[in-house]
Design an enzyme around this catalytic site. Structure first.
Site, PDB file in Angstrom:
ATOM      1  CE  LYS A 223      -4.427  -1.763   1.480  1.00 33.49           C
ATOM      2  NZ  LYS A 223      -5.428  -1.898   2.552  1.00 33.49           N
ATOM      3  NE  ARG A 257      -7.631  -8.170   0.666  1.00 27.08           N
ATOM      4  CZ  ARG A 257      -7.233  -7.298  -0.253  1.00 27.08           C
ATOM      5  NH1 ARG A 257      -6.285  -6.419   0.017  1.00 27.08           N
ATOM      6  NH2 ARG A 257      -7.790  -7.302  -1.456  1.00 27.08           N
TER       7      ARG A 257
HETATM    8  C1  8Y4 Z   1      -1.110  -2.136  -4.570  1.00 16.21           C
HETATM    9  C2  8Y4 Z   1      -2.102  -3.041  -4.714  1.00 16.21           C
HETATM   10  C3  8Y4 Z   1      -1.294  -1.090  -3.712  1.00 16.21           C
HETATM   11  C4  8Y4 Z   1      -3.279  -2.936  -4.011  1.00 16.21           C
HETATM   12  C5  8Y4 Z   1      -2.476  -0.948  -3.009  1.00 16.21           C
HETATM   13  C6  8Y4 Z   1      -3.467  -1.870  -3.148  1.00 16.21           C
HETATM   14  C7  8Y4 Z   1      -8.127  -4.201   2.124  1.00 16.21           C
HETATM   15  C8  8Y4 Z   1      -9.174  -5.000   1.639  1.00 16.21           C
HETATM   16  C9  8Y4 Z   1      -8.319  -3.838   0.009  1.00 16.21           C
HETATM   17  C10 8Y4 Z   1      -7.811  -4.263   3.512  1.00 16.21           C
HETATM   18  C11 8Y4 Z   1      -9.599  -5.873   3.726  1.00 16.21           C
HETATM   19  C12 8Y4 Z   1      -5.436  -2.613  -1.877  1.00 16.21           C
HETATM   20  C13 8Y4 Z   1     -10.265  -5.349  -0.579  1.00 16.21           C
HETATM   21  C14 8Y4 Z   1      -6.746  -2.052  -1.461  1.00 16.21           C
HETATM   22  N1  8Y4 Z   1      -7.588  -3.492   1.078  1.00 16.21           N
HETATM   23  N2  8Y4 Z   1      -9.914  -5.817   2.422  1.00 16.21           N
HETATM   24  N3  8Y4 Z   1      -9.284  -4.750   0.305  1.00 16.21           N
HETATM   25  N4  8Y4 Z   1      -8.587  -5.116   4.267  1.00 16.21           N
HETATM   26  N5  8Y4 Z   1     -10.291  -6.664   4.545  1.00 16.21           N
HETATM   27  N6  8Y4 Z   1      -4.651  -1.683  -2.474  1.00 16.21           N
HETATM   28  O1  8Y4 Z   1      -6.917  -3.588   4.047  1.00 16.21           O
HETATM   29  O2  8Y4 Z   1      -5.141  -3.761  -1.723  1.00 16.21           O
HETATM   30  S1  8Y4 Z   1      -8.101  -3.201  -1.606  1.00 16.21           S
END
Ligand code: 8Y4
Length: 290
Positions: A223, A257
């Site tokens: 992130k 996750r």
């Molecule tokens: C690169 C790739 C940089 C992805 C950022 C991202 C969470 C989540 C997401 C979390 C839960 C993400 C669906 C955002 N974040 N579900 N989901 N908790 N429970 N960004 O922190 O991965 S999506």
């Protein structure tokens, strides 16, 4: 150090949450990275990715059909179903050994995914987006990951107070729907409506932002809280991610996750051995020590 929880899952072994950290592998079924946008390529590569993460030791696979990245478009129910259902069907037909969670805030998508064999709902709206979500969970007796995401927050109020109130509301919704509070997993929602400083305050002490006696999921993988600090791109954030995963575990997290399953799992095993000792089977008698 870690609270312990046994969460039943329909038709399979319960989730055991405590000293042993669980790794949730992220499976994005979104055409973002596909130039031709073909459903077939998308399905094939999603299945290959899921199977790879299982080989690497994922404990749960999180299947998502809508990108939550800043700037990405919301998708309709039918489009989301068209993306995730073939993946869930194929993984269930594989007889995969690990539970599937469905990453959606749409009750209809959650319902269909569970009927196809998913056993956990991952709701980034913390049961507060649609009143039917808690009802779907209660109907099928599946646990819900309730993530904190408070849109247009009152930034004059301390974040941790805001989060306590938010989770108290999620718990009330779960109880009102009859799903019971022992089917909830709380998630601080790293990166969702939080400043860089707040994300790090949260990593340092998220238990103070959550009601007591709930298991916690930590989602920091790749992130921007890491990228802003290190000035790097998502594919360069593994070392930073591992730091957040290990700190999240030491500070009381149960499920992680992540995109990079093997690396995070290795780091978490070292962290677990440090807090609680190595697994009993590995303790060689004193004479054999080297
Ligand atoms: C690169 C790739 C940089 C992805 C950022 C991202 C969470 C989540 C997401 C979390 C839960 C993400 C669906 C955002 N974040 N579900 N989901 N908790 N429970 N960004 O922190 O991965 S999506």
């Amino acid at each position: 150090m870690h609270t312990t929880h046994t969460i039943p899952l329909p038709g399979r072994a319960p989730l055991i949450l405590g000293q042993t950290p669980l790794v949730m592998g992220i499976l994005n079924v979104t055409p973002d990275s596909f130039s031709d946008g073909g459903q077939h390529n998308l399905l094939d590569s999603a299945l290959a990715h899921a199977r790879q993460m299982i080989l690497e030791g994922a404990d749960i696979i999180d299947v998502g059909g809508e990108s939550t990245r800043p700037g990405s478009e919301p998708v309709g129910v039918q489009e989301e179903l068209d993306r995730v259902m073939p993946v869930i069907d194929a993984l269930v037909a594989d007889g995969i050994g690990v539970p599937l969670s469905i990453d959606t805030y749409k009750p209809l998508v959650a319902d269909q995914a569970i009927q196809a064999g998913a056993t956990i709902i991952n709701d980034v709206h913390g049961l507060q987006g649609a009143p039917q979500m808690a009802e779907v969970a209660a109907l099928h007796d599946v646990p819900v990951i309730a993530m904190h995401w408070q849109k247009d927050r009152d930034t004059t109020r301390p974040l941790f107070d805001d989060m306590q109130d938010y989770f108290t509301h999620s718990i009330a919704l779960a109880e009102r729907a009859g799903m019971g509070r022992n089917r909830l997993i709380l998630d601080p929602g790293f990166g969702f409506g939080k400043s860089l400083a707040e994300n790090y305050q949260l990593l340092a002490g998220f238990l103070a932002a959550c009601p007591r006696q709930f298991p916690i999921l930590i989602g920091t993988s790749r992130k921007s809280m890491i990228g802003k600090l290190l000035d790097n791109t998502p594919d360069q954030r593994l070392a930073g991610t591992i730091a957040t995963t290990v700190l999240g575990y030491i500070n009381g997290g149960h499920i992680f996750r992540v995109h990079d399953v093997r690396a995070n799992r290795d780091a978490l095993r070292v962290a677990q051995a440090t807090l609680y000792g190595p697994p009993a089977g590995l303790q060689a008698p004193p004479a054999e020590r080297g």
